[in-house]
Design an enzyme around this catalytic site. Structure first.
Site, short mmCIF file in Angstrom:
data_model
loop_
_atom_site.label_atom_id
_atom_site.label_comp_id
_atom_site.label_asym_id
_atom_site.label_seq_id
_atom_site.Cartn_x
_atom_site.Cartn_y
_atom_site.Cartn_z
N GLU A 242 0.81 -1.22 0.00
CA GLU A 242 0.00 0.00 0.00
C GLU A 242 0.85 1.28 0.00
O GLU A 242 0.51 2.25 -0.67
CB GLU A 242 -0.96 0.00 1.20
CG GLU A 242 -2.07 -1.04 1.10
CD GLU A 242 -1.59 -2.45 1.36
OE1 GLU A 242 -0.46 -2.62 1.88
OE2 GLU A 242 -2.34 -3.40 1.06
N HIS B 147 -11.60 -5.72 8.40
CA HIS B 147 -12.35 -5.48 7.17
C HIS B 147 -13.52 -4.53 7.38
O HIS B 147 -14.39 -4.43 6.53
CB HIS B 147 -12.86 -6.80 6.57
CG HIS B 147 -11.79 -7.66 6.00
ND1 HIS B 147 -10.93 -8.39 6.78
CD2 HIS B 147 -11.42 -7.89 4.71
CE1 HIS B 147 -10.10 -9.06 6.01
NE2 HIS B 147 -10.36 -8.77 4.74
#
Ligand SMILES: Cc1ncc(C[n+]2csc(CCOP(=O)(O)OP(=O)(O)O)c2C)c(N)n1
Lengths: 387, 343
Positions: free
Chosen positions: B74, B143
């Site tokens: 990322e 999540h």
């Protein structure tokens, strides 16, 4: 460890997943076991005398620049200065191998590389002086802002080089990082991206022995920092970072390779930081004088000067001339740095967003009022301009 | 300011049910078609079309150099986007899930948010960072985070979040067109929410930074955004039986914050409840409540209340319904405004 296979059992050999095929043969990627040198070797015969003289003049100027900037910290004119004395060969070569269209991504220590690339010496110091973060337009000079968070500029270099290639421009990005910075995750991510994208990037690690006080042995267990390249699928090159001719040659080759579509290279330049980490650091706490003294015999300016005078390319007048030019640069820098910069406090709000938010407009108005009240009290009308 | 009623009137006859996911994909497609400098990059955004299929078809239509499957990193993705933006591209980055954007925080905070400021305006970074966020989809740990407060606390970033199909399209188009970096928070539990919407005649792109009144009312204002908007709309409907006429304000943009619309609404109604699913302590609601108090103190007939997620790490999916503010919790808060309302 070997595993004994059961007699009679069909030999099981794992096949790599179908999408996997090695892109590169590891052998040519491996760095040379010893740092590559030019000065004092046969290779110097191939070096362009004009280039050597140019490098010499720049090294002398760079050395003087570091000394002057350090002196300015003592006078309170610079907030801090991380000197690159001892590392000038890397700084100068990094600047000189690039074409005008190329980009340089310096770390916080690389003011000298930016100046050698042609940046105004005062504009190059705004970050360290504390009047502005970046005193120049990066696009105009193709020099990214001096970067303080370690290694974070490396993925930028990759992205920029990648974008340039997508646009069809043969632009190369050269990104500089210290030995300590190679431990950061961004170093890894940048090298990996660059290799996968075959981005035209050159990574230059200046291994100057220390990350503030931490020696290389506590930073990595790799045989060399150049070895790190191999795992990413790019060549690693090891070079004597005090040999300006060698650094220039190795970087030139890496830049040429990148420009011709050959992908990235990791270059480790082995050098030594002669001064403390910054003017605020006490280097005697982590290294002894004898170590520093040993490196004096391998000083980058002296190495080149010896070579040039030995070959009759440089005489005492030439040395004097280079020193005088450096002195003039230092005097001009001193003079300009002794003038207080004129600052506009309203600039604080000017460049946060393209368009100021309502919240920032309110806060700017409040500061304006405070400044007006302040100047009323002091009977001045300078609008709060202060150093 | 547009109202729900006004936009309903603008809908064309061709409108048919579309999901928020489709509207987001369409916004990416239209932006890429219009402007060759728009590039999409992230994990699995190419062949797969993203784990939520938002980027479906983009690699096919525009090639994998404009919709790029990156290595799994990322910080590298966002860091590369910085360099791409420095060279004149408009990268749109997909972070796969809210909690997986954290490795990129260093790039976001130290570089993306600051580059314009560091360079005295010379180098703005037009980067859009798309982050699917929030809970309610039964996701396992990491999540379902609501990380908007972290982004809001970083000057230099715009932070926007759509709650409707139309806004998903309009806000994403506006974010990509913005010369400043935008953290575009996608309420993943609304990805499959539907509305009559025509991709052939998409909603006009409004500049970001304006809140919208989704339901006009007189007796109190519910201030919300993203995944909590449907909750508030339902609560407002249910509250009618109790005699409450609730106004619902959808912020759409957390930065810049539309003080004007919020203030106007609360001054009209005299009562406010801020509703979001991220944690209450240190969460966006505290900031919003403080702003309302500063601006509306003399109009307020009750303290500004917050209905937020509990101050706990996001719970496991079998427990998330206890954490997420639902209609009942919103109605309870409204009831707590009651005493003052009776006087
Ligand atoms: C991400 C990050 N962590 C810590 C620091 C503080 N810091 C500044 S310089 C430095 C040492 C850097 O060493 P190295 O990468 O070898 O570069 P050198 O100083 O030798 O040029 C540290 C730890 C920083 N600037 N950024």
């Amino acid at each position: 460890m070997t595993v004994q296979e059961l007699p009679g059992a069909a030999a099981y050999r794992p096949t790599p997943p179908p999408a996997w095929k090695p892109l590169t043969d590891p052998a040519p990627l491996l760095p040379d076991p010893e740092p590559y040198r030019v000065l004092g070797t046969d290779a110097v015969a191939d070096a362009d005398p004009e280039l050597l003289l140019r490098l010499y003049a720049e090294l002398v100027r760079g050395r003087r620049y570091n000394a002057q900037a350090t002196a300015l910290t003592k006078q309170g004119r610079l907030a801090v200065y991380p000197s690159s004395t001892g590392q000038e060969a890397c700084e100068i070569a990094a600047a000189l191998v690039l074409e005008e269209r190329d980009w340089l991504f310096p770390s916080y220590r690389d003011t000298l590389a930016a100046v050698a690339r042609g940046l105004d010496p005062v504009e190059a110091l705004t970050l360290l002086r504390g009047d502005r973060h970046t005193g120049y337009d990066p696009r105009e000079h193709r020099i990214a802002p001096l970067c303080t968070p370690l290694a974070t500029q490396l993925p930028h270099a990759v992205g920029l080089a990648h974008a340039a290639r997508l646009k069809g421009d043969d632009v190369v990005a050269l990104a500089m990082v210290g030995d300590g910075g190679t431990s950061e995750g961004d170093f890894h991510e940048a090298l990996n991206f660059a290799a996968v994208w075959r981005a035209p990037v050159v990574f230059l690690v200046q291994n100057n022995g220390f990350a503030i006080s931490v020696p290389l042995a506590k930073q990595t267990a790799a045989p060399s920092l150049a070895h790190k390249a191999v795992g990413y699928g790019m060549p690693g090159r090891l070079v004597d970072g005090n040999d300006a001719a060698a650094v220039h040659q190795v970087l030139s080759e890496a830049v040429a390779r990148a420009r011709s579509g050959g992908g990235p290279t990791l270059v480790e330049a082995v050098t030594y930081r002669m001064d403390a980490h910054t003017n605020a650091d006490d280097a005697t706490r982590y290294r002894g004088d004898s170590e520093v003294e040993a490196w004096r015999d391998h000083d980058p300016v002296q190495l080149l000067e010896r070579e040039l005078t030995g070959r009759g390319l440089l005489d005492d007048d030439g040395v004097e001339e280079a020193r005088a030019a450096a002195e003039r640069m230092a005097a001009a820098l001193r003079e300009r740095m002794n003038a207080d910069p004129v600052l506009d406090p309203m600039d604080l709000f000017a460049h946060v967003y393209a368009e100021q938010t309502a919240q920032l407009r309110e806060q700017a108005a409040r500061l304006r009022e405070e400044l007006d009240a302040e100047s009323d009290r002091h009977g001045t009308d300078d609008g709060g301009t202060a150093r | 300011m547009t109202t729900a009623a006004a936009t309903a009137g603008e809908r064309t006859a061709k409108a048919k049910p579309a999901t928020m996911a489709q509207a987001l994909g369409r916004a990416l497609r239209d932006s890429m078609a219009e402007d060759p400098s728009v590039h999409v990059l992230g994990e699995d955004v190419g062949t797969l079309g993203g784990v939520f299929r938002i980027t479906d078809g983009l690699a096919k239509e525009f090639g994998d150099e404009r919709c790029t499957d990156t290595p799994l990193a990322e910080a590298g993705i966002l860091g590369a986007a910085v360099g791409m933006a420095m060279y004149g591209l408009r990268p749109v980055v997909e972070m796969q899930f809210d909690a997986f954007a954290y490795p990129a925080f260093e790039q976001l905070i130290s570089h993306v948010a600051k580059m314009r400021n560091r360079t005295g305006g010379a180098m703005p970074l037009p980067i859009t960072v798309r982050v699917p966020y929030g809970g309610g989809i039964g996701g396992v740990e990491h999540h379902s985070d609501s990380s908007e407060a972290y982004y809001m606390a970083t000057p230099g970033l715009h932070v926007v979040t759509p709650a409707t199909v139309e806004d998903a399209y309009g806000l994403l188009r506006a974010s990509i067109a913005s010369d400043d970096p935008v953290v575009f928070l996608e309420p993943k539990r609304l990805y499959w929410s539907k509305a009559d919407w025509s991709p052939q005649h998409p909603t006009a792109v409004e500049p970001i930074g304006r809140a919208v009144v989704r339901r006009p009312g007189r007796s109190a204002t519910l201030i919300t955004y993203g995944p909590s908007l449907p909750v508030c709309m339902e609560a407002a409907q249910a509250a009618v039986e109790e005699g409450w006429d609730l106004e619902v304000v959808d912020l759409r943009s957390l930065v810049p914050f539309d003080d004007e619309s919020v203030t106007a609404s609360v001054r009209r109604t005299g009562r406010a409840v801020v509703v979001h699913e991220s944690t209450g302590f240190g969460g966006p609601g505290g900031e919003i409540a403080a702003r309302i108090t500063e601006r509306c103190f003399h109009y307020l007939e009750a303290p500004v209340l917050r209905v937020a997620g509990f101050d706990i790490p996001y719970p496991p999916p079998m427990q998330e319904r206890h954490h997420l503010p639902g209609v009942d919790r919103v109605l309870d808060a409204v009831a707590r405004l009651q005493w003052e309302a009776d006087n």
